[in-house]
Design a protein around this motif. Structure first.
Motif, PDB file in Angstrom:
ATOM      1  N   SER A 238       0.841  -1.190   0.000  1.00  0.00           N
ATOM      2  CA  SER A 238       0.000   0.000   0.000  1.00  0.00           C
ATOM      3  C   SER A 238       0.878   1.243   0.000  1.00  0.00           C
ATOM      4  O   SER A 238       2.013   1.226   0.490  1.00  0.00           O
ATOM      5  CB  SER A 238      -0.941   0.019   1.211  1.00  0.00           C
ATOM      6  N   GLU A 240       0.492   5.907  -0.582  1.00  0.00           N
ATOM      7  CA  GLU A 240      -0.378   7.065  -0.743  1.00  0.00           C
ATOM      8  C   GLU A 240       0.046   7.865  -1.962  1.00  0.00           C
ATOM      9  O   GLU A 240       1.231   8.155  -2.155  1.00  0.00           O
ATOM     10  CB  GLU A 240      -0.324   7.968   0.493  1.00  0.00           C
ATOM     11  N   THR A 292      -5.163   6.479  -0.551  1.00  0.00           N
ATOM     12  CA  THR A 292      -4.374   5.285  -0.284  1.00  0.00           C
ATOM     13  C   THR A 292      -4.809   4.182  -1.238  1.00  0.00           C
ATOM     14  O   THR A 292      -6.005   3.958  -1.429  1.00  0.00           O
ATOM     15  CB  THR A 292      -4.570   4.812   1.165  1.00  0.00           C
TER      16      THR A 292
END
Length: 325
Positions: A238, A240, A292
């Protein structure tokens, strides 16, 4: 479209990841995209006063829609009791949109959709999964002359956001029209700001640098460092994506596709287009939006190098590099 979006958002701030075998993109890189920012904040310098920039109004202000046939008002976000399935360290709030008929006849109220972004980086608030609108989100609403209708959406924000500014985009679409009018409201999330340190925006990369470290800014784009969770084939990465609007006009949205390349051989692990649910909600003037995103991580790539290409809607590309987890 009603204030409730036509999709179920997860209770964590993740956008869907679309995995493909590749993504075509131009290698063009205009100076506007390559110019770096040395400021410690991604947005344009703020005014020393508390006045909001043109195009954004305080919550509670009525804005005209449809040449004044309607007004739309976003009330302040109000705290709610705990919502089922809410992540630990988060709280629920109600965002109420009031749509008022300014005409002399009964008319169908514009449909509305809400996107809330908080803090300096404009991280996106999640909608509560058990959020229920009244009336039905798909039912057109008739409003009497000089009457109004309230539409509620329940949002989940981390407790660390308390006391921080929240910028809300309301998309109001009149009956028979395909394109919404964009309205921007801003207020402060209830709570103790003393317990909520302001988020630190990364420093910009040097101008002309062809590859930017993850976590830095290049022009109007920043790609955060990748974190990895899970085990084996189920590992998930993950990061951003942040995009800043440096103009006084609304920006259509993040509008960026990410290509994740892993290892020395630059294997294409994923192609991701971060959006807020089914749409890429507009960014307010002089504000930043951060989403995100998640993607599947090849097990052999964990701990190795990773490159992320951020390709905008026009094909311009900025490249970031770092390590995978």
């Amino acid at each position: 479209m009603s204030v409730l979006l036509r999709h179920a958002l997860p209770t964590v701030l993740l956008a869907g990841a679309v995995l493909t075998s590749g993504c075509a993109g131009s290698d063009s890189n205009p100076k506007a995209d390559r110019q770096a920012t040395d400021s410690t904040t991604p947005a344009a310098p703020s005014s020393p006063s508390t006045a909001l920039p043109d195009g954004i109004v305080k919550t509670g202000t009525a804005l005209p829609v449809g040449d004044g046939a309607w007004t739309v008002t976003l009330q302040s976000l109000e705290p709610l009791p705990a919502v089922a399935g809410m992540p630990a360290g988060s709280s629920a709030y109600t965002a109420r949109v009031t749509v008022a008929n300014q005409g002399a006849q009964v008319a169908t109220a514009p449909r509305t959709a809400v996107t809330a972004r908080y803090g300096t980086l404009g991280r996106t608030a999640a909608e509560a999964t058990n959020s229920v609108s009244s009336p039905s989100k798909d039912e057109p609403q008739q409003v009497r002359p000089n009457g109004s209708v309230d539409r509620d959406v329940k949002l989940v924000l981390p407790d660390q956001a308390q006391g921080l500014p929240v910028t809300v985009t309301v998309e109001a679409t009149e009956e028979g029209l395909a394109e919404p009018e964009l309205l921007f409201f801003e207020g402060v999330l209830p709570g103790d700001a003393a317990g909520s340190p302001a988020p630190q925006a990364p420093h910009g990369a040097q101008a002309g640098q062809s590859v930017t470290p993850l976590g830095k800014w290049n022009g109007q784009v920043s790609v955060g460092k990748v974190t990895v969770s899970g085990e084996g084939a189920s590992r998930t990465g993950s990061l951003e994506l942040s995009v800043v609007n440096r103009s006084g006009d609304p920006m259509s949205g993040l509008g960026t596709t990410l290509r994740i390349l892993t290892g020395q051989e630059l294997h294409l692990a994923a192609t991701v287009r971060p959006v807020y649910g089914y749409r890429d909600a507009a960014i307010a003037p002089y504000r930043t939006a951060t989403q995100t995103v998640s993607f599947r991580v090849p097990e052999r790539a964990v701990g190795g190098p990773v490159m992320v290409e951020a390709v905008d809607a026009g094909g311009s590309k900025v490249t970031f590099e770092g390590s995978l987890g």
